[in-house]
Design an enzyme around this catalytic site. Structure first.
Site, PDB file in Angstrom:
ATOM      1  N   GLU A 117     -11.866  18.224  33.656  1.00 12.06           N
ATOM      2  CA  GLU A 117     -12.812  18.952  33.454  1.00 12.06           C
ATOM      3  C   GLU A 117     -13.744  18.703  34.120  1.00 12.06           C
ATOM      4  O   GLU A 117     -14.268  16.749  34.919  1.00 12.06           O
ATOM      5  CB  GLU A 117     -14.014  18.612  32.111  1.00 12.06           C
ATOM      6  N   ALA A 135     -19.623  28.913  33.718  1.00 11.05           N
ATOM      7  CA  ALA A 135     -20.179  29.052  32.049  1.00 11.05           C
ATOM      8  C   ALA A 135     -18.758  29.039  30.957  1.00 11.05           C
ATOM      9  O   ALA A 135     -19.261  29.434  29.889  1.00 11.05           O
ATOM     10  CB  ALA A 135     -20.579  30.376  32.092  1.00 11.05           C
ATOM     11  N   TYR A 164     -26.579  23.376  42.424  1.00 10.31           N
ATOM     12  CA  TYR A 164     -25.343  23.214  43.097  1.00 10.31           C
ATOM     13  C   TYR A 164     -25.089  22.888  44.829  1.00 10.31           C
ATOM     14  O   TYR A 164     -23.874  22.813  45.052  1.00 10.31           O
ATOM     15  CB  TYR A 164     -24.596  25.211  43.280  1.00 10.31           C
ATOM     16  N   PRO A 223     -15.936  31.283  36.882  1.00 14.22           N
ATOM     17  CA  PRO A 223     -16.527  32.376  37.367  1.00 14.22           C
ATOM     18  C   PRO A 223     -17.906  31.758  37.842  1.00 14.22           C
ATOM     19  O   PRO A 223     -18.675  31.090  37.779  1.00 14.22           O
ATOM     20  CB  PRO A 223     -18.047  33.150  36.422  1.00 14.22           C
ATOM     21  N   ASN A 224     -18.479  32.896  38.649  1.00 12.67           N
ATOM     22  CA  ASN A 224     -19.422  32.629  39.577  1.00 12.67           C
ATOM     23  C   ASN A 224     -19.748  31.479  40.984  1.00 12.67           C
ATOM     24  O   ASN A 224     -20.264  31.036  41.784  1.00 12.67           O
ATOM     25  CB  ASN A 224     -21.431  32.325  38.854  1.00 12.67           C
ATOM     26  N   ASP A 241      -8.021  26.116  23.699  1.00 16.10           N
ATOM     27  CA  ASP A 241      -6.277  26.329  23.853  1.00 16.10           C
ATOM     28  C   ASP A 241      -5.050  26.358  24.411  1.00 16.10           C
ATOM     29  O   ASP A 241      -3.857  25.666  23.826  1.00 16.10           O
ATOM     30  CB  ASP A 241      -6.275  27.802  22.361  1.00 16.10           C
ATOM     31  N   SER A 252     -23.034  19.831  38.713  1.00 11.34           N
ATOM     32  CA  SER A 252     -24.193  19.536  37.784  1.00 11.34           C
ATOM     33  C   SER A 252     -23.621  18.504  36.857  1.00 11.34           C
ATOM     34  O   SER A 252     -22.650  18.606  36.335  1.00 11.34           O
ATOM     35  CB  SER A 252     -24.879  20.349  37.500  1.00 11.34           C
ATOM     36  N   ARG A 267     -26.257  24.224  27.187  1.00  8.79           N
ATOM     37  CA  ARG A 267     -24.987  23.776  28.829  1.00  8.79           C
ATOM     38  C   ARG A 267     -24.482  22.267  27.498  1.00  8.79           C
ATOM     39  O   ARG A 267     -24.028  21.941  28.325  1.00  8.79           O
ATOM     40  CB  ARG A 267     -25.131  23.276  29.610  1.00  8.79           C
ATOM     41  N   HIS A 287     -17.636  19.825  36.722  1.00  9.13           N
ATOM     42  CA  HIS A 287     -18.793  20.134  37.145  1.00  9.13           C
ATOM     43  C   HIS A 287     -19.810  19.365  38.134  1.00  9.13           C
ATOM     44  O   HIS A 287     -19.645  18.299  38.479  1.00  9.13           O
ATOM     45  CB  HIS A 287     -19.600  19.647  36.105  1.00  9.13           C
ATOM     46  N   ARG A 333     -25.667  30.096  46.071  1.00  7.22           N
ATOM     47  CA  ARG A 333     -25.453  30.179  44.595  1.00  7.22           C
ATOM     48  C   ARG A 333     -27.135  28.350  43.675  1.00  7.22           C
ATOM     49  O   ARG A 333     -25.951  27.735  43.900  1.00  7.22           O
ATOM     50  CB  ARG A 333     -24.606  29.925  43.376  1.00  7.22           C
ATOM     51  N   ASN A 375     -12.738  23.263  36.687  1.00  5.80           N
ATOM     52  CA  ASN A 375     -14.159  23.870  36.519  1.00  5.80           C
ATOM     53  C   ASN A 375     -14.743  24.872  36.046  1.00  5.80           C
ATOM     54  O   ASN A 375     -14.326  25.910  36.774  1.00  5.80           O
ATOM     55  CB  ASN A 375     -15.006  23.331  38.149  1.00  5.80           C
ATOM     56  N   ARG A 409     -29.029  19.570  31.249  1.00  4.22           N
ATOM     57  CA  ARG A 409     -29.856  21.086  31.366  1.00  4.22           C
ATOM     58  C   ARG A 409     -29.980  21.820  29.755  1.00  4.22           C
ATOM     59  O   ARG A 409     -29.811  20.226  29.286  1.00  4.22           O
ATOM     60  CB  ARG A 409     -28.422  21.470  32.185  1.00  4.22           C
ATOM     61  N   HIS A 424     -18.581  26.945  28.323  1.00  2.00           N
ATOM     62  CA  HIS A 424     -18.791  26.601  26.864  1.00  2.00           C
ATOM     63  C   HIS A 424     -19.053  27.817  25.906  1.00  2.00           C
ATOM     64  O   HIS A 424     -20.323  27.464  25.057  1.00  2.00           O
ATOM     65  CB  HIS A 424     -20.877  26.755  27.462  1.00  2.00           C
TER      66      HIS A 424
HETATM   67  C1  DQA Z   1     -20.911  24.183  36.608  1.00  2.00           C
HETATM   68  C2  DQA Z   1     -22.574  24.012  35.061  1.00  2.00           C
HETATM   69  C3  DQA Z   1     -22.087  25.164  34.520  1.00  2.00           C
HETATM   70  O1  DQA Z   1     -22.703  25.144  33.320  1.00  2.00           O
HETATM   71  C4  DQA Z   1     -22.228  26.254  34.762  1.00  2.00           C
HETATM   72  O2  DQA Z   1     -22.606  27.623  34.114  1.00  2.00           O
HETATM   73  C5  DQA Z   1     -21.411  27.233  36.039  1.00  2.00           C
HETATM   74  C6  DQA Z   1     -20.946  25.741  37.370  1.00  2.00           C
HETATM   75  C7  DQA Z   1     -21.242  23.243  37.204  1.00  2.00           C
HETATM   76  O3  DQA Z   1     -20.047  22.588  38.605  1.00  2.00           O
HETATM   77  O4  DQA Z   1     -22.260  22.604  37.406  1.00  2.00           O
HETATM   78  O5  DQA Z   1     -21.496  27.883  36.346  1.00  2.00           O
HETATM   79  O6  DQA Z   1     -19.734  24.110  36.264  1.00  2.00           O
END
Ligand code: DQA
Length: 144
Positions: free
Chosen positions: A100, A79, A24, A11-12, A89, A104, A113, A102, A19, A76, A109, A82
């Site tokens: 995984e 959110a 980011y 998401p996002n 699963d 950031s 997170r 990210h 954003r 990635n 943070r 978390h």
């Molecule tokens: C993120 C870090 C997450 O905590 C956050 O919710 C994101 C972006 C990152 O790529 O730094 O949406 O996954």
């Protein structure tokens, strides 16, 4: 075994570029896709990059990655990282290695997170390098 690496974004992340650029950066997801495709070509790999704001899509795509014999998944989960026991699963349910990713470093943070349901199931985690996190994860996936 296919030489495709899935790059799944939660998401996002469709809003990357505009954003919270102070966190980011200014690269868009398309910019990241282009960078990954260039490197993948050199490594003899293919990239299948997707983004969804819906948790179930990410679960389905993890299952699909195994079904098609993908070499690995860069995930990635935004959110959902978390919060999502379902993603945890799903990663455990497949044999395809999941890395995984990210942009950031969540550990520097907010406290909410600091827990990663994805990281507890993933093979490895790369965080804090901005778009380079994806490239480093691809390097890792290429050596699996
Ligand atoms: C993120 C870090 C997450 O905590 C956050 O919710 C994101 C972006 C990152 O790529 O730094 O949406 O996954």
């Amino acid at each position: 075994m296919s030489e495709t690496v899935y790059v799944l974004n939660g998401p996002n992340l469709n809003l990357l570029g505009t954003r919270e650029p102070e966190i980011y950066g200014s690269a868009t997801l398309d910019d990241i896709a282009g960078m990954l495709e260039d490197r993948a070509r050199e490594l003899g790999l293919e990239i299948d990059l997707r983004q969804s704001n819906h948790e179930g899509h990410l679960v389905d795509w993890l299952h699909e990655a195994q079904a098609v014999g993908a070499k690995g998944v860069l995930l990635n989960a935004g959110a959902f990282t978390h919060t999502s026991v379902a993603l945890h699963d799903a990663i455990k349910a497949i044999r395809t290695p999941v890395i995984e990713v990210h942009l950031s470093n969540p550990h520097t943070r907010e406290a909410f997170r600091h827990k990663s349901y994805v990281g507890m199931a993933a093979k490895a985690t790369i965080a804090g390098f901005g778009p380079l996190s994806y490239l480093l994860a691809l390097e890792g996936a290429s050596r699996l």
